[in-house]
Design a protein around this motif. Structure first.
Motif, PDB file in Angstrom:
ATOM      1  N   LEU A  18       0.661  -1.268   0.038  1.00 18.97           N
ATOM      2  CA  LEU A  18      -0.069   0.246   0.077  1.00 18.97           C
ATOM      3  C   LEU A  18       0.880   1.305  -0.118  1.00 18.97           C
ATOM      4  O   LEU A  18       1.751   1.401   0.743  1.00 18.97           O
ATOM      5  CB  LEU A  18      -0.886   0.050   1.362  1.00 18.97           C
ATOM      6  CG  LEU A  18      -2.089  -1.259   1.396  1.00 18.97           C
ATOM      7  CD1 LEU A  18      -2.589  -1.056   2.872  1.00 18.97           C
ATOM      8  CD2 LEU A  18      -3.074  -1.106   0.269  1.00 18.97           C
ATOM      9  N   GLY A  19       0.712   2.145  -0.996  1.00 21.72           N
ATOM     10  CA  GLY A  19       1.276   3.325  -1.180  1.00 21.72           C
ATOM     11  C   GLY A  19       1.338   4.075   0.266  1.00 21.72           C
ATOM     12  O   GLY A  19       2.667   4.641   0.789  1.00 21.72           O
ATOM     13  N   SER A  20       0.299   4.267   1.147  1.00 21.46           N
ATOM     14  CA  SER A  20       0.331   5.157   2.311  1.00 21.46           C
ATOM     15  C   SER A  20       1.333   4.394   3.619  1.00 21.46           C
ATOM     16  O   SER A  20       1.993   5.108   3.995  1.00 21.46           O
ATOM     17  CB  SER A  20      -1.153   5.207   2.767  1.00 21.46           C
ATOM     18  OG  SER A  20      -1.536   4.023   3.076  1.00 21.46           O
ATOM     19  N   GLN A  70       5.057   4.838   2.476  1.00 19.26           N
ATOM     20  CA  GLN A  70       5.434   5.970   2.597  1.00 19.26           C
ATOM     21  C   GLN A  70       5.804   6.454   3.987  1.00 19.26           C
ATOM     22  O   GLN A  70       6.499   6.859   4.540  1.00 19.26           O
ATOM     23  CB  GLN A  70       4.566   7.135   2.186  1.00 19.26           C
ATOM     24  CG  GLN A  70       4.970   8.425   2.356  1.00 19.26           C
ATOM     25  CD  GLN A  70       4.026   9.509   1.637  1.00 19.26           C
ATOM     26  OE1 GLN A  70       4.278   9.731   0.510  1.00 19.26           O
ATOM     27  NE2 GLN A  70       3.041  10.324   2.473  1.00 19.26           N
ATOM     28  N   LEU A  79       1.960  -3.432  -6.330  1.00 17.59           N
ATOM     29  CA  LEU A  79       1.200  -2.582  -6.032  1.00 17.59           C
ATOM     30  C   LEU A  79      -0.136  -3.199  -5.537  1.00 17.59           C
ATOM     31  O   LEU A  79      -0.710  -3.998  -6.028  1.00 17.59           O
ATOM     32  CB  LEU A  79       0.815  -1.344  -7.090  1.00 17.59           C
ATOM     33  CG  LEU A  79       1.963  -0.990  -7.928  1.00 17.59           C
ATOM     34  CD1 LEU A  79       1.634  -0.231  -9.394  1.00 17.59           C
ATOM     35  CD2 LEU A  79       2.926  -0.348  -7.211  1.00 17.59           C
ATOM     36  N   TRP A  98      -3.180   3.001  -2.901  1.00 23.27           N
ATOM     37  CA  TRP A  98      -2.616   3.728  -1.886  1.00 23.27           C
ATOM     38  C   TRP A  98      -3.208   3.338  -0.715  1.00 23.27           C
ATOM     39  O   TRP A  98      -2.623   3.523   0.474  1.00 23.27           O
ATOM     40  CB  TRP A  98      -2.945   5.333  -2.192  1.00 23.27           C
ATOM     41  CG  TRP A  98      -2.181   6.247  -1.442  1.00 23.27           C
ATOM     42  CD1 TRP A  98      -2.379   6.970  -0.397  1.00 23.27           C
ATOM     43  CD2 TRP A  98      -0.701   6.448  -1.579  1.00 23.27           C
ATOM     44  NE1 TRP A  98      -1.524   7.565   0.213  1.00 23.27           N
ATOM     45  CE2 TRP A  98      -0.387   7.489  -0.676  1.00 23.27           C
ATOM     46  CE3 TRP A  98       0.472   6.062  -2.388  1.00 23.27           C
ATOM     47  CZ2 TRP A  98       0.955   8.044  -0.220  1.00 23.27           C
ATOM     48  CZ3 TRP A  98       1.401   6.655  -2.138  1.00 23.27           C
ATOM     49  CH2 TRP A  98       1.638   7.559  -1.270  1.00 23.27           C
ATOM     50  N   SER A 102      -4.953   6.481  -7.069  1.00 19.85           N
ATOM     51  CA  SER A 102      -4.508   5.461  -6.092  1.00 19.85           C
ATOM     52  C   SER A 102      -3.247   4.567  -6.845  1.00 19.85           C
ATOM     53  O   SER A 102      -2.213   4.236  -5.933  1.00 19.85           O
ATOM     54  CB  SER A 102      -5.518   4.664  -5.611  1.00 19.85           C
ATOM     55  OG  SER A 102      -4.912   3.616  -4.718  1.00 19.85           O
ATOM     56  N   ARG A 135       0.034   6.906  -8.197  1.00 17.29           N
ATOM     57  CA  ARG A 135       0.785   7.272  -7.175  1.00 17.29           C
ATOM     58  C   ARG A 135       1.555   6.188  -6.436  1.00 17.29           C
ATOM     59  O   ARG A 135       2.686   6.404  -6.182  1.00 17.29           O
ATOM     60  CB  ARG A 135      -0.332   7.909  -5.981  1.00 17.29           C
ATOM     61  CG  ARG A 135       0.523   8.984  -4.985  1.00 17.29           C
ATOM     62  CD  ARG A 135      -0.656   9.388  -4.049  1.00 17.29           C
ATOM     63  NE  ARG A 135       0.164  10.010  -3.062  1.00 17.29           N
ATOM     64  CZ  ARG A 135      -0.810  10.647  -1.906  1.00 17.29           C
ATOM     65  NH1 ARG A 135      -2.053  10.381  -1.928  1.00 17.29           N
ATOM     66  NH2 ARG A 135      -0.340  11.303  -0.951  1.00 17.29           N
ATOM     67  N   SER A 136       1.172   5.056  -6.143  1.00 15.59           N
ATOM     68  CA  SER A 136       1.842   4.117  -5.675  1.00 15.59           C
ATOM     69  C   SER A 136       2.802   3.672  -6.332  1.00 15.59           C
ATOM     70  O   SER A 136       3.941   3.245  -6.135  1.00 15.59           O
ATOM     71  CB  SER A 136       0.810   2.800  -5.147  1.00 15.59           C
ATOM     72  OG  SER A 136      -0.082   3.307  -4.279  1.00 15.59           O
TER      73      SER A 136
END
Length: 374
Positions: free
Chosen positions: A218-220, A223, A245, A248, A262, A265-266
């Motif tokens: 998950l991108g979030s 990060q 992926l 996000w 979503s 961005r990821s």
């Protein structure tokens, strides 16, 4: 129009959640033999194939009303159910053909099956006698496969309004069908976990086993992990592994307005952070994605990576040992495929070693993550 479609989807979701199907698991201790050779793997595989085929054949005798009642649904997509049944039968015939190649070494559960008619005939009359060496396995296995079949049929009944891993929308979606017999791909969803958490343990364990897997991040979460450690630490975390992926956020990408953002961005984050680990694969949370998304994925150079062996290790579902035993049973049934665990869950730390130990002498292979879905 968009609001009407959204409301319709919500109603279907509520309908789907109104009568959830119990998650299937089978105590492998009921099977009297260890899987300590390829031939013994085949014996257990033939048994699970025949038991599942027996239940699948029986389900075809249900009329619409009985099927709705069994699945706990008011509306079902019969065309999708029929499509799934055809796919299941084809896969079962292929698998039994592979599994009977060792019948000269051990003839248990070996019957003459040369075509689909033969398999359906053997499935219809399949039973385990009371004095059989395998009688302790028979009833638990029958129960497992009835519940597992309901899981699959229910998802097909709701497709495509509620998309899932049981059917593909196009050639840009992959589910492991192209793998060779006895080959399995390990995948993990929902990570990375917090610093020094389950993802750290799993990646370290896999490296010690000289194995790799595809981690769908998950991108979030990725990060946040970078912010709380460092880019170098995250790169070291996934050393030798593949990273795909999952968007996000862990939410359905079928009715989310920002689903494309979503994903892109990821993708940007993973490619910039770990270009050597990045694989152009998207794993849809809950298996839910849009039916009209093929153009977007092709434009982005991505494939949708589904699965066919679900560990059901999420909170509130199976215990760790039950998850491992479910995976083992489905490995015997499907003989190849994509296994999904969640690296944010403690259960995977118990279940994965159990699976590897139980199959260490079975003649199985573990697919290199970079060679999968090519």
């Amino acid at each position: 129009m968009r609001l009407a479609l959204l409301l319709s989807a919500c109603l279907l979701c509520l309908n789907a959640q109104a009568a959830p199907v119990d998650v299937a698991s089978l105590d492998r201790g009921t099977w009297p033999e260890k899987l300590v050779s390829p031939a013994l793997f085949d014996v257990a595989s033939r048994a699970e194939i025949l038991m599942f085929a027996h239940g699948l054949l029986a389900s075809e005798a249900l009329d619409d009303a009985a099927l709705k009642q069994r699945l706990g649904l008011k509306i079902i997509n019969l065309a999708a159910i029929d499509d799934l049944r055809r796919q299941l039968w084809q896969r079962l015939l292929e698998n039994y053909t592979f599994a009977q190649q060792s019948c000269e070494e051990d003839a248990s559960f070996c019957y003459l099956v040369e075509n689909m008619d033969d398999l359906r005939e053997q499935a219809g009359k399949f039973e385990v006698s009371d004095n059989s060496f395998y009688i302790g396995w028979a009833a638990p296995s029958r129960h497992f496969h009835a519940r597992y079949l309901d899981e699959l049929l229910r998802k097909a009944a709701l497709f495509p309004q509620i998309s899932s891993e049981v059917a593909r929308f196009g050639d840009h979606e992959r589910n492991g069908d192209e793998l060779n017999d006895r080959m399995f791909l390990l995948t993990f969803d929902g990570g990375p976990a917090t610093v020094s958490g389950n993802t750290d343990w799993l990646t370290d364990y896999l490296r010690k086993q000289k194995m790799n897997a595809t981690f769908f991040v998950l991108g979030s979460s990725l990060q946040t992990r970078v912010e709380r450690s460092s880019a170098a630490d995250v790169q070291a975390l996934y050393q030798g592994q593949c990273v795909g992926l999952q968007g996000w956020q862990y939410r359905s990408h079928s009715h989310w307005v920002d689903w494309q953002s979503s994903i892109t961005r990821s993708a940007g984050l993973v490619q910039n952070l770990m270009p050597e680990n990045y694989v152009p694969l998207f794993r849809p949370p809950y298996g839910q994605r849009r039916a009209d998304s093929q153009g977007f994925f092709q434009q982005q150079g991505l494939q949708v990576a589904l699965w066919d062996i679900d560990s059901q290790d999420e909170p509130g579902k199976l215990k760790a040992d039950e998850s491992a035993q479910r995976v083992l049973t489905l490995m015997l049934l499907w003989r190849k495929g994509v296994i999904v665990f969640h690296d944010t869950q403690d259960k995977a730390r118990v279940a994965l070693p159990m699976v590897l130990q139980a199959t260490a002498q079975s003649g199985l292979g573990w697919q290199e993550c970079r060679e999968a879905f090519r």
